[in-house]
Design an enzyme around this catalytic site. Structure first.
Site, PDB file in Angstrom:
ATOM      1  NE  ARG A 149      -3.527  -0.313   2.736  1.00  0.00           N
ATOM      2  CZ  ARG A 149      -4.252  -0.374   3.854  1.00  0.00           C
ATOM      3  NH1 ARG A 149      -4.393  -1.508   4.508  1.00  0.00           N
ATOM      4  NH2 ARG A 149      -4.834   0.699   4.320  1.00  0.00           N
TER       5      ARG A 149
ATOM      6  CG  HIS B  35       4.152 -17.944   4.752  1.00  0.00           C
ATOM      7  ND1 HIS B  35       5.463 -18.307   4.809  1.00  0.00           N
ATOM      8  CD2 HIS B  35       3.526 -18.679   5.695  1.00  0.00           C
ATOM      9  CE1 HIS B  35       5.632 -19.236   5.733  1.00  0.00           C
ATOM     10  NE2 HIS B  35       4.471 -19.473   6.292  1.00  0.00           N
TER      11      HIS B  35
END
Length: 168
Positions: free
Chosen positions: A99, A129
């Protein structure tokens, strides 16, 4: 938005400059984007805005990059990234969301299903992950375990989370 003939011309010009686009039908690249020689753009990839991509990168498949600066030898597989800087020799994906206002240093590994928001990640760190790293300053050579979340919100105010060099 560019029309199909403009898209075709942009891709043709990039190929002439040494950018590899093996399946141009599935790629959309904005006219202001700069991509260096040796970089490969894979199918389903959209690159927009003032994005700058270094040499010998692999972008895609299925990535969306907008207004980012990306270093050399970086691989972004099924990654969405907005208004951020991504260093050299970074690997990300699949299913990564970077973002706005992120700075990812060189030699960082970002694995599958990771979201990073308004954060810095310093050199050599690993986010393997299933992570969310929000409003954080991550040091050098940090290794996150699966399922970690960094957020520092008290219900009213957001604060920075600091993860120091070498944390595991």
């Amino acid at each position: 938005m560019i029309n199909n003939s403009q898209r075709t011309e942009i891709i043709k010009n990039l190929i002439n400059l040494g950018v590899k686009i093996p399946c141009p039908d599935g790629v959309c690249i904005d006219e202001n984007v700069k991509i260096n020689k040796g970089t490969m753009i894979l199918p389903g990839t959209i690159i927009m805005g003032e994005t700058r991509i270094g040499k010998d990168c692999v972008i895609g498949p299925d990535s969306y990059i907008c207004d980012c600066i990306i270093g050399d030898n970086t691989k972004l597989n099924n990654t969405q990234s907005f208004n951020s800087e991504i260093g050299s020799n970074v690997t990300a994906g699949p299913f990564v969301h970077i973002r706005p206002n992120c700075k990812i240093a060189d030699n960082v590994h970002i694995g599958n299903f990771v979201e990073i928001k308004n954060s810095t990640v310093d050199e050599g760190s690993k986010l393997p992950h299933l992570l969310y790293v929000g409003d954080s300053d991550v040091g050098k050579n940090v290794n996150f375990g699966c399922g970690c979340v960094t957020v520092n919100y008290d219900g009213k105010n957001k604060y920075r989370t600091i993860v120091k060099d070498g944390a595991f």
